[in-house]
Design an enzyme around this catalytic site. Sequence first.
Site, PDB file in Angstrom:
ATOM      1  N   ARG A 130       8.258   0.650  31.975  1.00  0.00           N
ATOM      2  CA  ARG A 130       9.205   1.585  32.606  1.00  0.00           C
ATOM      3  C   ARG A 130      10.133   0.860  33.582  1.00  0.00           C
ATOM      4  NH1 ARG A 130       7.210   6.901  35.675  1.00  0.00           N
ATOM      5  NH2 ARG A 130       5.955   5.431  36.865  1.00  0.00           N
ATOM      6  N   ARG A 174      -4.473   4.496  39.153  1.00  0.00           N
ATOM      7  CA  ARG A 174      -3.846   5.829  39.110  1.00  0.00           C
ATOM      8  C   ARG A 174      -4.474   6.677  38.001  1.00  0.00           C
ATOM      9  NH1 ARG A 174       2.155   4.177  38.489  1.00  0.00           N
ATOM     10  NH2 ARG A 174       2.553   6.404  38.168  1.00  0.00           N
TER      11      ARG A 174
HETATM   12  P1  AP5 Z   1       7.926   9.238  32.883  1.00  0.00           P
HETATM   13  O1  AP5 Z   1       8.681  10.433  32.392  1.00  0.00           O
HETATM   14  O2  AP5 Z   1       8.527   8.430  33.997  1.00  0.00           O
HETATM   15  O3  AP5 Z   1       6.415   9.626  33.179  1.00  0.00           O
HETATM   16  P2  AP5 Z   1       5.776  10.525  34.331  1.00  0.00           P
HETATM   17  O4  AP5 Z   1       4.732  11.384  33.677  1.00  0.00           O
HETATM   18  O5  AP5 Z   1       6.848  11.238  35.117  1.00  0.00           O
HETATM   19  O6  AP5 Z   1       5.055   9.390  35.158  1.00  0.00           O
HETATM   20  P3  AP5 Z   1       4.985   9.041  36.717  1.00  0.00           P
HETATM   21  O7  AP5 Z   1       4.433   7.666  36.805  1.00  0.00           O
HETATM   22  O8  AP5 Z   1       6.284   9.286  37.416  1.00  0.00           O
HETATM   23  O9  AP5 Z   1       3.944  10.077  37.152  1.00  0.00           O
HETATM   24  P4  AP5 Z   1       2.967   9.965  38.282  1.00  0.00           P
HETATM   25  O10 AP5 Z   1       2.452  11.344  38.203  1.00  0.00           O
HETATM   26  O11 AP5 Z   1       1.933   8.910  38.268  1.00  0.00           O
HETATM   27  O12 AP5 Z   1       3.849   9.481  39.522  1.00  0.00           O
HETATM   28  P5  AP5 Z   1       4.542  10.269  40.699  1.00  0.00           P
HETATM   29  O13 AP5 Z   1       5.863   9.686  40.910  1.00  0.00           O
HETATM   30  O14 AP5 Z   1       4.417  11.758  40.518  1.00  0.00           O
HETATM   31  O15 AP5 Z   1       7.680   8.268  31.597  1.00  0.00           O
HETATM   32  C1  AP5 Z   1       6.998   7.031  31.729  1.00  0.00           C
HETATM   33  C2  AP5 Z   1       7.653   5.977  30.794  1.00  0.00           C
HETATM   34  O16 AP5 Z   1       7.443   6.356  29.435  1.00  0.00           O
HETATM   35  C3  AP5 Z   1       9.172   5.851  30.968  1.00  0.00           C
HETATM   36  O17 AP5 Z   1       9.524   4.509  30.826  1.00  0.00           O
HETATM   37  C4  AP5 Z   1       9.766   6.710  29.820  1.00  0.00           C
HETATM   38  O18 AP5 Z   1      11.035   6.209  29.387  1.00  0.00           O
HETATM   39  C5  AP5 Z   1       8.696   6.553  28.742  1.00  0.00           C
HETATM   40  N1  AP5 Z   1       8.514   7.785  27.968  1.00  0.00           N
HETATM   41  C6  AP5 Z   1       8.495   9.063  28.433  1.00  0.00           C
HETATM   42  N2  AP5 Z   1       8.263   9.942  27.440  1.00  0.00           N
HETATM   43  C7  AP5 Z   1       8.111   9.166  26.295  1.00  0.00           C
HETATM   44  C8  AP5 Z   1       7.832   9.484  24.925  1.00  0.00           C
HETATM   45  N3  AP5 Z   1       7.643  10.753  24.517  1.00  0.00           N
HETATM   46  N4  AP5 Z   1       7.723   8.459  24.043  1.00  0.00           N
HETATM   47  C9  AP5 Z   1       7.899   7.142  24.448  1.00  0.00           C
HETATM   48  N5  AP5 Z   1       8.173   6.786  25.740  1.00  0.00           N
HETATM   49  C10 AP5 Z   1       8.279   7.789  26.651  1.00  0.00           C
HETATM   50  O19 AP5 Z   1       3.572   9.903  41.928  1.00  0.00           O
HETATM   51  C11 AP5 Z   1       3.541   8.617  42.518  1.00  0.00           C
HETATM   52  C12 AP5 Z   1       2.555   8.592  43.688  1.00  0.00           C
HETATM   53  O20 AP5 Z   1       2.956   9.559  44.711  1.00  0.00           O
HETATM   54  C13 AP5 Z   1       1.107   8.985  43.359  1.00  0.00           C
HETATM   55  O21 AP5 Z   1       0.365   7.898  42.849  1.00  0.00           O
HETATM   56  C14 AP5 Z   1       0.610   9.462  44.739  1.00  0.00           C
HETATM   57  O22 AP5 Z   1       0.304   8.371  45.575  1.00  0.00           O
HETATM   58  C15 AP5 Z   1       1.818  10.179  45.321  1.00  0.00           C
HETATM   59  N6  AP5 Z   1       1.838  11.610  45.010  1.00  0.00           N
HETATM   60  C16 AP5 Z   1       2.767  12.264  44.246  1.00  0.00           C
HETATM   61  N7  AP5 Z   1       2.477  13.582  44.174  1.00  0.00           N
HETATM   62  C17 AP5 Z   1       1.340  13.766  44.907  1.00  0.00           C
HETATM   63  C18 AP5 Z   1       0.531  14.898  45.198  1.00  0.00           C
HETATM   64  N8  AP5 Z   1       0.821  16.133  44.720  1.00  0.00           N
HETATM   65  N9  AP5 Z   1      -0.558  14.720  45.975  1.00  0.00           N
HETATM   66  C19 AP5 Z   1      -0.879  13.523  46.470  1.00  0.00           C
HETATM   67  N10 AP5 Z   1      -0.169  12.379  46.223  1.00  0.00           N
HETATM   68  C20 AP5 Z   1       0.934  12.521  45.451  1.00  0.00           C
END
Ligand code: AP5
Length: 224
Positions: A130, A174
Amino acid sequence: MSELNLILLGPPGAGKGTQAERLRADFELPYYATGDILRAAVKADTDLGREAREYMDRGDLVPDELICKVVIDRVDSDEARDGFVLDGFPRTVGQAEELHRALEGLERQLTATLLIDAPDEEVIRRLSGRRVCLDSGHTYHVEFDPPKNDGFCDQDGSALVQRDDDKLETVRHRLEVFHQQTKPLVELYEREGLLRRFDGTRSPEEVNGHIRATLATLRLEEQI
Ligand code: AP5
């Protein structure tokens, strides 16, 4: 038309952000992604960002008390009157309970929780490839969704970088956190009849098509 109050649930890298970008184009709904909110707070060096940073760098969840109010204030804002899309919240049973209480207090309810699922090995492949744009967070993948100009965002031309928490060891952690702390929400929303499942291993266009069809059906059912 009644409100569309949606949650996007799924393991890291399943494609929640990718689908959210398409959903926002299809439905004019405010979009609240807690990961984006927290990364913006870290960048701006706010109190929230300073507290959240160490948890995020390790791949741990930030404590519920740090994130719940941030989200609930947004859900209770004028712009979210006709609905919202939550991405990355709730992520623990405690957060889900807090959201439920807040919505109940506002005499509102969830429309659906959209679970985008993908196996661990797929998540690892996706997150290690990514790249995100520095300015607005548009997402690419070096293999599956490459930008037209290598290293630069198609939409605003800014540089593409790898997120700090997309390093292999952090991704593995994660995933563990997801299985331990977030997976119980799948059962919870299933019991409540709110869960809709989508196969995140399909192409982004296919997943989007399935989500759109599901939301159209939900709206039709509501009108009957
Ligand atoms: P992408 O769409 O970016 O995936 P995503 O599910 O949004 O993944 P994230 O890593 O953003 O989710 P996350 O939940 O771990 O992180 P967040 O930012 O919320 O796709 C991923 C890749 O795959 C991309 O390169 C895309 O191009 C590719 N792709 C997508 N769909 C595809 C398909 N169908 N086929 C092929 N390729 C594809 O959280 C980060 C951190 O914030 C957490 O670790 C935590 O520390 C904190 N945090 C956030 N929310 C909370 C909460 N509610 N409570 C406590 N801590 C929190």
